[in-house]
Scaffold this active site. Structure first.
Site, PDB file in Angstrom:
ATOM      1  N   ALA A 416       0.841  -1.193   0.000  1.00  0.00           N
ATOM      2  CA  ALA A 416       0.000   0.000   0.000  1.00  0.00           C
ATOM      3  C   ALA A 416       0.879   1.246   0.000  1.00  0.00           C
ATOM      4  O   ALA A 416       0.581   2.225  -0.662  1.00  0.00           O
ATOM      5  CB  ALA A 416      -0.916  -0.009   1.216  1.00  0.00           C
ATOM      6  N   ALA A 417       1.986   1.163   0.739  1.00  0.00           N
ATOM      7  CA  ALA A 417       2.884   2.313   0.828  1.00  0.00           C
ATOM      8  C   ALA A 417       4.216   1.899   1.440  1.00  0.00           C
ATOM      9  O   ALA A 417       4.310   0.840   2.048  1.00  0.00           O
ATOM     10  CB  ALA A 417       2.253   3.402   1.693  1.00  0.00           C
ATOM     11  N   MET A 418       5.224   2.753   1.250  1.00  0.00           N
ATOM     12  CA  MET A 418       6.547   2.476   1.829  1.00  0.00           C
ATOM     13  C   MET A 418       7.149   3.780   2.336  1.00  0.00           C
ATOM     14  O   MET A 418       7.220   4.771   1.623  1.00  0.00           O
ATOM     15  CB  MET A 418       7.438   1.841   0.756  1.00  0.00           C
ATOM     16  N   ASN A 420       9.977   5.291   2.854  1.00  0.00           N
ATOM     17  CA  ASN A 420      11.342   5.765   2.622  1.00  0.00           C
ATOM     18  C   ASN A 420      11.524   7.156   3.229  1.00  0.00           C
ATOM     19  O   ASN A 420      10.650   8.006   3.108  1.00  0.00           O
ATOM     20  CB  ASN A 420      11.622   5.845   1.125  1.00  0.00           C
ATOM     21  N   HIS A 452       0.280   6.079   9.290  1.00  0.00           N
ATOM     22  CA  HIS A 452       1.207   4.960   9.468  1.00  0.00           C
ATOM     23  C   HIS A 452       2.599   5.298   8.914  1.00  0.00           C
ATOM     24  O   HIS A 452       3.604   5.187   9.612  1.00  0.00           O
ATOM     25  CB  HIS A 452       0.610   3.738   8.753  1.00  0.00           C
ATOM     26  N   GLU A 453       2.637   5.725   7.667  1.00  0.00           N
ATOM     27  CA  GLU A 453       3.938   5.982   7.039  1.00  0.00           C
ATOM     28  C   GLU A 453       4.667   7.137   7.725  1.00  0.00           C
ATOM     29  O   GLU A 453       5.884   7.138   7.833  1.00  0.00           O
ATOM     30  CB  GLU A 453       3.776   6.262   5.543  1.00  0.00           C
ATOM     31  N   HIS A 456       6.492   6.095  10.795  1.00  0.00           N
ATOM     32  CA  HIS A 456       7.758   5.437  10.457  1.00  0.00           C
ATOM     33  C   HIS A 456       8.921   6.418  10.271  1.00  0.00           C
ATOM     34  O   HIS A 456      10.067   6.021  10.383  1.00  0.00           O
ATOM     35  CB  HIS A 456       7.606   4.667   9.145  1.00  0.00           C
ATOM     36  N   GLU A 475       6.677  -1.863  12.876  1.00  0.00           N
ATOM     37  CA  GLU A 475       5.335  -2.015  12.305  1.00  0.00           C
ATOM     38  C   GLU A 475       4.248  -1.958  13.377  1.00  0.00           C
ATOM     39  O   GLU A 475       3.173  -1.423  13.152  1.00  0.00           O
ATOM     40  CB  GLU A 475       5.229  -3.320  11.504  1.00  0.00           C
TER      41      GLU A 475
HETATM   42 ZN   LIG Z   1       4.766   0.028   8.095  1.00  0.00          ZN
END
Ligand SMILES: [Zn+2]
Length: 1036
Positions: A416-418, A420, A452-453, A456, A475
């Site tokens: 869904a997403a990352m 970086n 969420h991203e 991170h 996570e």
């Molecule tokens: Zn995640």
């Protein structure tokens, strides 16, 4: 990283996604115009960076000739690689076959094991091979694995800094690179071992820093099993000196969505390409040779050369751009802080953007295809990102670490997403949103992925887990903060206190209640194991444990502890013990002494969770007995680890408990339960008072009571349910249904509890009931007495259905905030009513469908479209199926397409279901990722379960070839098709099937067998008991 998630389980439910056609309209019903509207305006691309024109223009011509030569050489080399593929595949140097290499099967010809030897300073031929053999024998004599064959990189070298220069050739999807790695030597060695995979290496040079002259390279080779490249030197590198390793290489910009990959979209009828990266967890090695383990943090300076018609992006902002005369440009990016390779990222695309700036000066941009930017589909994401950075900076008391954050919306992405660092990548459906046509659920999904991203950027990018066994550390936090962050944006939604329960806690307890579960911290040896750890246990159990921890520590102490943890470990790595130590210290500062490591080790290193049984003792004064055991659905299964019976499982459990009577509930007390069985004194325990454990369901465990207490609780719910909190009402429902399913509780108790729902006006308990009923419904839906069960559920739903009625038209989005709970409740009740056969509900759905067909205008309210489509298809004749099938083909809106497709699986007609199953494998008709949903949804339909099961077995080879590499998809398919099989015959078929084929998806299949065994066991032991009670209850 965010995995694809579906929030609902009942009939096809998919939130609205971007409707491209309608989105072109300028939505006048948009979200209330926020302050971002002014801040986010389209800007021309050229203003974004300082442009430095190349002064040595005279060189321009020479450079272009060189570039042309380079392209030609690469093309020649590539063609050579393809020709030599046969030989290369057969003979990896000392590879001993390719069995353990997970990616071996899908490698392009010659990749991973390029036949060409580096050109410089390398001896080739027989002499080198002999030397290689001798060396291997030497390692064997020493009974040691050679450094390149070990699952982890040898630790004698450490990269300090990388200079990476790339040229991206988008016209033929190749790229070339030169990497210079500054190395620190910790132990003398002749070997340099680093990761490199699926690339061709042209040259290698090793030089001692600040001194003239290189260190001679004896030979180099790839070792594909561990995805490393080995440089053997003529002499040892010396301790505490620093060296420079230079590697020149080239590779493909692949179609597969990992490493540096390509993707495309259509703009004004023309196909446009982009190149983007996905390095987590182990794919940076496909884009440049590097020490690709999270512990090897280094600084990076990246330059990307590309045609000037594209722009390039990376983690850091562009420092300078150097233009060449021939239409090429090189962007030099600022140096990154210390970071792990898997968070590095770049992109080459011709997107446009809008931007905003946070109070602390962080520039946030959203890049997407130009048409999406123009119609403002990124504005919602941009606005909440700015607010969320401010939220996290305030919550963590650690500023965002980079000068900018770009959000990149790409058409295709494996997740869904990352997250970086500074360049987070999202699949379009999880970040672009047109508020005027999106459902609440879609808005919620987009919001939570972004929250969420962004979490991170701190938990992951800034402080990185030491190794993949603790992937849940990042996570679990990001998943937990999805709810905390969304509460900040929408304070009325109470996400962390409410929706967390159904979407995270109840969901993961289903999975973790299987004997074949695994601990949240899992040992990971080699690269091929790493994908496996990104599963719901890591995300959801991780989040649930963190919530329990926050709750027993107290939220403000927990927050202080996190601030310390991030401050101490920023730009570094941390393991779970580092977190536990910091949190223990924070507790000590407020005068509490709990050994957090001791407590949490039991929860993270043991699989599963406990069920606590609270027995009120009627004879002695105020004494209760509290015992714990491991909860499992199938109590006949043998434990996964035979050396360790279920009896040896023990947890330290923070049990909160309260005493209540008809009109009042006491404040909660906390009891730490650490033995199998304990006695506790509870003051003020009177004759008619009940006990309630796990207040607000903050703990990761179930609570059972003696029958007398259950009865008192049921009475309380019926008389005045508001004495018990909303989250505990939902918790009681979920616990009761699952305790009964596993045989800890008589079958009638959960059904008696749900009787009070006719008075329940809150969404959460209804949602919990609807979800808990679902597996029970699937256990019964092919039995001959099913109608008794059906009738009972309909009676419970009828009055609330009448009270709430149907939504009259589409939601006014300015009311989203206020009406979320109410609309979701209405949706839930309509879903239950229609799927259990409420006549009015059926009529209403049929009327809406008929209106659509006759007027060709879809006036069905957005929030219930999926329910109406599904009900229409199942009730009405084949023409409706054909109509939906036609609409599925003609619509271009992604979300609409998905719910239309799922509606087709609701038919009673087995011929139509079979037709659909067969069509699902045609990629021209159904997207690969959607085919899985088709098969799973047919399996959920009682008329189609055996068809899907048969289809799955017959097509397993094709399906496994298609999804086998994507573990997450594969296990979703296996569990989706098998989870509701429940007869002895089906269990036999499943076991025979597993026996008859070799390897692959073993974990998913053992989970499937256990689930079906538990289903069969339930049928054998409890089905009749349930029907008897239902019969009696209906005649009363
Ligand atoms: Zn995640």
């Amino acid at each position: 990283m965010a995995l694809e998630e579906k929030r609902e389980k009942r009939p096809p439910v998919t939130p609205m996604m971007i409707e491209e056609e309608a989105a072109l309209r300028n939505g006048s019903r948009g979200l209330p115009p926020g302050p971002w509207a002014e801040a986010a305006g389209p800007r021309p691309r050229t203003t974004e960076r300082h442009i430095a024109v190349h002064k040595r223009l005279v060189l321009g011509f020479a450079v272009s000739i060189l570039a042309l030569l380079a392209v030609t050489m690469i093309a020649v080399m590539l063609s050579v690689r393809f020709e030599e593929c046969g030989a290369a595949a057969d003979g990896p140097p000392r590879a001993g076959g390719n069995g353990s290499l997970s990616g071996a099967a899908r490698q392009p010809p010659g990749a991973g094991q390029p036949p060409g030897r580096p050109e410089e300073e390398v001896r080739g031929g027989e002499a080198a091979e002999e030397e290689e053999e001798e060396e291997e024998e030497e390692w064997q004599r020493r009974r040691e694995l050679p450094p390149w064959a070990r699952p982890r990189l040898p630790r004698h070298l450490r990269p300090l800094h990388y200079n990476l220069m790339l040229s991206a050739f988008m016209e033929n999807f190749t790229f070339s690179g030169e990497v210079n790695v500054q190395l620190e030597v910790r132990n003398a060695s002749r070997y340099i071992v680093l990761h490199a995979h699926r690339m061709h290496i042209d040259a290698v040079r090793v030089a001692e820093d600040k001194l003239a002259g290189g260190v001679r390279v004896a030979r180099t080779f790839f070792y594909p099993q561990t995805q490393v490249f080995v440089v053997v030197l003529n002499r040892s590198l010396e301790v505490q000196r620093s060296y420079n390793l230079k590697i020149i290489y080239n590779a493909l910009i692949e179609n597969e969505l990992l490493g540096f990959f390509r993707s495309s979209y259509v703009l004004h009828g023309e196909r446009r390409f982009l190149g983007v990266t996905q390095f987590s967890p182990t794919h940076a090695r496909k884009a440049f040779p590097c020490f690709d383990e999270p512990i090897y943090k280094a600084t990076f300076k990246i330059s990307i050369r590309h045609q000037a018609t594209y722009l390039s992006l990376s983690n850091m902002p562009v420092e300078t751009s150097v233009f060449e005369e021939d239409g090429w440009v090189t962007d030099h990016f600022s140096q990154t802080p210390l970071m792990s390779t898997y968070y590095l990222a770049w992109a080459v695309c011709n997107f446009t953007y809008r931007e905003t700036v946070t109070k602390s000066g962080v520039v946030v941009r959203l890049y997407a295809r130009p048409d999406a930017i123009r119609r403002g589909s990124g504005d919602y994401a941009l606005n909440i990102t700015r607010r969320l950075i401010e939220f996290y900076e305030d919550y963590f008391k650690v500023p965002y670490s980079l000068p900018k954050l770009d959000l990149l919306a790409v058409p295709k992405h494996p997740y869904a997403a990352m997250e970086n660092w500074g360049l987070s990548v999202f699949v379009e459906q999880r970040i672009l949103l047109d508020p005027s046509i999106s459902s609440i659920l879609y808005l919620l999904d987009v919001t939570m992925v972004i929250v969420h991203e962004l979490c991170h950027q701190w938990f992951g990018d800034l402080v990185t887990p030491v190794w993949w066994e603790d992937v849940w550390l990042k996570e679990g936090f990001a998943h937990y903060f999805e709810f905390v962050g969304t509460d900040y944006l929408y304070p009325g939604w109470n996400m962390e206190k409410q929706r967390f329960l159904t979407d995270v806690l109840h969901e993961v307890m289903l999975l973790d209640g299987l004997a074949s579960s695994h601990p949240v911290s899992q040992e990971v040896q080699q690269a091929s194991d790493i994908d496996r750890v990104f599963d719901w246990i890591a995300y959801k159990k991780g989040a649930a444990l963190i919530r329990m921890l926050a709750s027993f520590m107290g939220h403000s102490v927990f927050q202080m502890g996190l601030q310390d943890y991030l401050t101490i470990h920023k730009y570094g790595n941390a393991a779970r013990n580092d977190l536990w130590n910091t949190l223990s210290k924070a507790l000590k500062r407020v005068g509490k002494s709990v050994n957090i490591q001791e407590v949490m080790d039991q929860w993270t290193l043991q699989m599963g969770y406990p069920v606590i049984t609270v027995l009120g003792n009627e004879t002695t004064d105020n004494i209760i007995v509290i015992s714990q055991e491991r909860f499992v659905y199938d109590r006949d299964t043998k434990p996964k680890d035979p050396a360790r019976g279920d009896n040896s499982y023990l947890w330290q459990i923070p049990l909160t408990i309260a005493v209540g009577n008809t009109s009042h509930i006491s404040s909660e007390a906390i009891i730490w339960v650490s033995n199998k069985s304990e006695h506790h004194r509870i003051p003020a325990l009177e004759e008619a008072s009940w006990l309630l454990g796990n207040i607000n369901q903050t703990g990761y465990f179930r609570v059972n009571y003696d029958i007398r207490n259950w009865r008192l609780l049921i009475n309380q719910l019926t008389r005045n349910h508001e004495v018990i909190s909303v989250s505990n009402r939902a918790g009681l429902i979920d616990d009761a249904f699952n305790l009964a399913r596993a045989g800890y509780l008589p079958q009638n108790i959960p059904l008696e509890i749900m009787r009070y729902l006719s008075e329940e006006k809150d969404f959460l308990p209804w949602h919990a009931a609807s979800r808990a009923l679902y597996p029970l419904d699937k256990l019964l839906d092919r039995t001959e007495n099913y109608n008794i069960f059906n009738e009972y559920i309909l009676r419970q739903v009828a009055s609330m259905y009448l009270k709430l009625g149907w939504p009259t038209n589409n939601l006014n989005k300015s009311l989203v905030q206020a009406s979320y709970q109410h609309e979701e409740l209405r949706r839930e009740v309509i879903m239950l009513a229609c799927s259990f056969g409420n006549k009015h509900c059926h009529q209403q759905a049929a009327t809406l469908i008929s209106d659509w067909i006759s007027s060709n205008r879809n006036r069905i309210p957005l929030n219930v479209r999926d329910i109406v489509y599904c009900t229409g298809v199942s009730l009405m004749d084949e023409d409706v199926w054909e109509f939906i099938w036609m609409k599925f083909h003609s619509t271009t809106a992604v979300s609409e397409k998905k719910i239309l497709l799922e509606a087709l699986t609701c038919s009673d007609d087995r011929n139509l279901l079979n037709r659909l199953l067969n069509l699902s494998l045609n990629s021209e008709v159904v997207l690969d990722q959607d085919a899985i949903d088709v098969i799973i949804h047919v399996a959920r339909n009682p008329h189609g379960r055996d068809l899907a099961w048969k289809f799955f077995r017959e097509k397993w080879k094709i399906l496994n070839a298609r999804y086998g590499e994507a573990l997450f998809m594969n296990s979703k398919l296996v569990s989706g098709v098998t989870e509701f099989l429940n007869t002895e015959g089906e269990l036999r078929e499943l076991k025979n099937f597993i026996k008859s084929y070799e390897g692959g998806a073993a974990v998913s299949f053992s989970r499937a067998v256990e689930t079906v065994e538990a289903n069969v066991r339930w049928q054998r032991l409890y089905k009749e008991e349930l029907f008897q009670w239902l019969r009696k209850s209906l005649t009363q």
